[in-house]
Design a protein around this motif. Sequence first.
Motif, PDB file in Angstrom:
ATOM      1  N   LYS A  56      55.211  50.788  82.705  1.00 39.04           N
ATOM      2  CA  LYS A  56      53.943  51.531  82.732  1.00 39.04           C
ATOM      3  C   LYS A  56      53.526  52.063  81.368  1.00 39.04           C
ATOM      4  N   ARG A  58      54.709  54.860  80.449  1.00 36.93           N
ATOM      5  CA  ARG A  58      54.493  56.247  80.880  1.00 36.93           C
ATOM      6  C   ARG A  58      55.376  57.185  80.068  1.00 36.93           C
ATOM      7  N   SER A 144      52.049  55.000  90.544  1.00 35.66           N
ATOM      8  CA  SER A 144      51.049  53.965  90.794  1.00 35.66           C
ATOM      9  C   SER A 144      51.314  52.748  89.891  1.00 35.66           C
ATOM     10  N   ASN A 146      50.083  50.792  87.732  1.00 36.98           N
ATOM     11  CA  ASN A 146      49.127  50.509  86.649  1.00 36.98           C
ATOM     12  C   ASN A 146      49.731  50.995  85.344  1.00 36.98           C
ATOM     13  N   SER A 152      44.322  53.402  89.203  1.00 35.43           N
ATOM     14  CA  SER A 152      45.349  52.874  90.106  1.00 35.43           C
ATOM     15  C   SER A 152      44.857  51.614  90.814  1.00 35.43           C
ATOM     16  N   HIS A 230      42.887  60.547  82.279  1.00 29.98           N
ATOM     17  CA  HIS A 230      43.758  59.831  83.191  1.00 29.98           C
ATOM     18  C   HIS A 230      42.808  59.053  84.061  1.00 29.98           C
TER      19      HIS A 230
HETATM   20 MG    MG Z   1      49.319  57.156  88.419  1.00 27.91          MG
END
Ligand code: MG
Length: 319
Positions: A56, A58, A144, A146, A152, A230
């Motif tokens: 991700k 992330r 999610s 993505n 998402s 986001h």
């Molecule tokens: Mg998310």
Amino acid sequence: MKKSYSNILTFNRKTLGKTINYLKNGNVAALPTETVYGLGGNAYKESSVLKIFNLKGRPKSNPLIIHYYNLYDAINDIEINEYFLKLYKQFCPGPITFILNKKIHTKINHLASAKLKTVAVRFPKHKIIRSILKKIDFPLAMPSANKSENISPVCAEDVFDEFKNKVRIIMDGGKCKIGLESTVIDLTNIPEILRPGIINKNLIEKVLKLKFKKKAINKIVKSPGMMKKHYSPGIPVLINQKKHDEKSAFIYLGSRYQNKKKFFSLSKKSNLNEAASNLYKIFRIIKKKGYKKIQICKIPNKGSGIAINDRIKRASQTL
Ligand code: MG
Ligand code: AMP
């Protein structure tokens, strides 16, 4: 169409078995839930959790939601309380995530919960994710499916759009019924909604027999991952729009501009649940069509409109 993607699997006994083995071996798969598609891996295993963060892109400071089949499976990992039990009884399995204190001897990998003392847990409802959770003996850490900051995915092809063949298994569960991320509620203290969703504040207030203080709703700072920007479609988004600018795609409620190009209705009947379920789909369509800007009309700030406004407001942030 779907057949051309070798990593999108149609759900049946064989693909279910394959996916379960894949997860048991520490891999990460894209799986459908009723809210959006998730990228799931063994929440007890550091290498699986790391794969999720890496795929991700992330930040490690943004904790993942841990998904269980039921409360019985979660009981060794979380400290439950009265508020939780009431909401669990009413809404689970379903689109609501609870922030709770972790048990000292929890097996949840510390990276999955960003080394916090608390953890986000959910009991999803979609029949495919439930059939998987029922057959594995670990919960799924599952954000999610993505890339970080993108919107998402709400169908298997959206996940493919995000990761192409980097995710080897994308289980096809059709279009997500809800289409927006779960409600996130912090229950470690006085209940506080951190992310609005389809299970909205009024429904929660009724069950808990309390009234949320106005400022306590959606207090962004409390949730490490809820940066302002986001859920972004990757092109500028302008909200509360009245007048169409020729160059942009215009998102609205109702059927006023039915036959006009560049106009996209979230719900012909102006139904806010339907609107929520169509928002991300329409964002992706508009982007694919090559528009450079999205305008969105004013969305009523009630019921599911609160969750829609939360997401489009974030999508409209430029920083
Ligand atoms: Mg998310
Ligand atoms: P996503 O997995 O992308 O749907 O996002 C999950 C959301 O839950 C993120 O915004 C996280 O910041 C939030 N979250 C997860 N764990 C916690 C926690 N322990 N405390 C507060 N928020 C959390």
